[in-house]
Scaffold this active site. Structure first.
Site, PDB file in Angstrom:
ATOM      1  N   LYS A   1       2.408  -5.551  -2.066  1.00  0.00           N
ATOM      2  CA  LYS A   1       0.959  -5.721  -2.148  1.00  0.00           C
ATOM      3  C   LYS A   1       0.324  -4.895  -1.045  1.00  0.00           C
ATOM      4  CE  LYS A   1      -2.789  -9.031  -1.949  1.00  0.00           C
ATOM      5  NZ  LYS A   1      -3.191 -10.425  -2.103  1.00  0.00           N
TER       6      LYS A   1
ATOM      7  N   LYS B   1       0.903  -4.383  -6.620  1.00  0.00           N
ATOM      8  CA  LYS B   1      -0.538  -4.598  -6.670  1.00  0.00           C
ATOM      9  C   LYS B   1      -1.225  -3.708  -5.660  1.00  0.00           C
ATOM     10  CE  LYS B   1      -3.786  -8.265  -5.802  1.00  0.00           C
ATOM     11  NZ  LYS B   1      -3.953  -9.472  -5.079  1.00  0.00           N
TER      12      LYS B   1
HETATM   13  C1  PBG Z   1      -5.371 -13.493  -2.237  1.00  0.00           C
HETATM   14  C2  PBG Z   1      -5.457 -12.530  -3.360  1.00  0.00           C
HETATM   15  C3  PBG Z   1      -6.248 -11.386  -3.458  1.00  0.00           C
HETATM   16  C4  PBG Z   1      -6.075 -10.897  -4.745  1.00  0.00           C
HETATM   17  C5  PBG Z   1      -5.166 -11.726  -5.380  1.00  0.00           C
HETATM   18  N1  PBG Z   1      -4.777 -12.726  -4.510  1.00  0.00           N
HETATM   19  C6  PBG Z   1      -7.204 -10.796  -2.504  1.00  0.00           C
HETATM   20  C7  PBG Z   1      -6.726 -10.285  -1.208  1.00  0.00           C
HETATM   21  O1  PBG Z   1      -5.532 -10.178  -0.940  1.00  0.00           O
HETATM   22  O2  PBG Z   1      -7.580 -10.016  -0.385  1.00  0.00           O
HETATM   23  C8  PBG Z   1      -6.802  -9.708  -5.320  1.00  0.00           C
HETATM   24  C9  PBG Z   1      -6.946  -9.692  -6.798  1.00  0.00           C
HETATM   25  C10 PBG Z   1      -7.976  -8.759  -7.335  1.00  0.00           C
HETATM   26  O3  PBG Z   1      -8.611  -7.973  -6.600  1.00  0.00           O
HETATM   27  O4  PBG Z   1      -8.182  -8.804  -8.554  1.00  0.00           O
HETATM   28  N2  PBG Z   1      -4.399 -13.329  -1.309  1.00  0.00           N
END
Ligand code: PBG
Length: 329
Positions: free
Chosen positions: A196, A254
């Protein structure tokens, strides 16, 4: 050799193109993210995500029935937590009567066969908007993983089939796996957000949940000490292999489109299913271009989803899931 091999022969009609098509998208490829809020009868559009909504539990029930009838059989739940319940320890995250725990039960009551995955991270519960506990200007790794494990157990006890840790703390998959095993929750799966990236594409999501990091002294202003640097490729593989060693059943990359090289790299190396999250900013970009009349919504959407699957995704988390399935007819 040309002219014995004319590649265009395989493109002459829709029937032959269909016959030789390498990548097919089906409803079972999708994981549908859903945003849940307190209240009744609520279906509020998210400003930076046109046609996407926050739902109260009654509307959540209606939505999952509709999804199931369309052939969409997996959801990923996120909750928007009222400001007064936020703190620096994730106290509300482990409340067995919290919104997430009630949302899991609501989905399972409305649609018992629906696969329910839950987001596990502290940001929607954090008064600082971080995925972990903040201390001395840092995100405290090991204190956070303990809470995430407790949170995972609480989701599993409420009926979640999979927990999906999205926090990027080190060692959290092992801590969560051990906690689930200790509780006898041996069949609860873990879908790890393994690679991520610290991405600017999460902006609209943070609007949806009101979960952006706050601008305060002694609070890191972004998530770059735990989420990955977008410049890194080999690190993604390292993160992913470690998560699998620690017990991840499914791994995830992601965001999606900017990271399809990483998806292919990981797909070639691992023996577990690979998920890809086409995130909120990717959704918002297309919607905005369509609003301007600059792009064809359906055509661009399908091209993007096929690209994600072609790159190696076994599972696609996407805000376009419903639109795509409608198009499949
Ligand atoms: C929370 C999380 C996030 C997303 C999914 N889980 C945001 C972040 O890490 O700041 C992002 C999903 C999206 O942008 O569609 N940890």
């Amino acid at each position: 050799m040309y002219p014995l091999r004319r590649n265009r022969r395989l493109r002459t009609t829709p029937a032959i193109r269909h016959l030789v098509r390498e990548t097919i998208i089906t409803p079972s490829d999708f994981l549908v993210p859903l945003f849940v809020v307190e209240g009744k009868g609520i279906k509020e559009e998210i400003a930076s995500m046109p046609d996407y909504y926050r739902l109260s539990l009654d509307n959540l029930e209606k939505e999952v029935k509709e999804l199931w009838n369309m052939g969409l059989c997996a959801v990923l739940l996120f909750v928007k937590v009222p400001e007064r319940l936020k703190d620096n320890k994730g106290t509300e995250a482990v409340n067995k009567d919290g919104l997430m725990q009630r949302a899991i039960k609501a989905v399972k009551t409305a649609c018992p066969e629906m696969l329910v995955m839950t987001d596990v991270a502290l940001d929607p519960y954090s008064s600082y908007g971080h995925d972990g506990i903040v201390g001395a200007g840092q995100i405290l790794n090991d204190d956070t993983t303990e809470v995430l494990a407790e949170m995972s157990v609480s989701h599993a006890l409420a009926g979640a089939d999979f927990v999906a840790p999205s926090d990027m703390m080190d060692g959290r998959i092992l801590t969560i796996r051990e906690a689930l095993e200790d509780e006898g929750l041996v069949n609860t799966g873990i879908m790890s957000y393994s690679a991520k990236y610290a991405s600017a594409f999460y902006g609209p999501f943070r609007d949806a949940l009101d979960s952006a990091p706050v601008d305060k002294i002694n609070v890191p202003k972004d998530k770059s000490t735990y989420q990955m640097d977008s410049a890194n490729r080999f690190e993604a593989l390292k993160e992913t292999l470690m998560d699998i060693d620690e017990g991840a059943d499914i791994v995830m990359v992601k965001p999606g489109l900017c990271y399809l090289d990483i998806v292919r790299e990981i797909k070639n190396e691992v023996d577990v299913p690979v998920a890809v999250y086409q995130v909120s900013g990717e959704y918002a970009m297309l919607k905005a271009a369509v609003e301007k009349g600059w792009l064809d919504h359906d055509a661009v959407m399908m091209e993007q989803l096929i690209a994600i699957k072609r790159a190696g995704a076994n599972i696609i988390a996407s805000y376009f899931a419903k639109d795509a399935v409608k198009l499949m007819g």
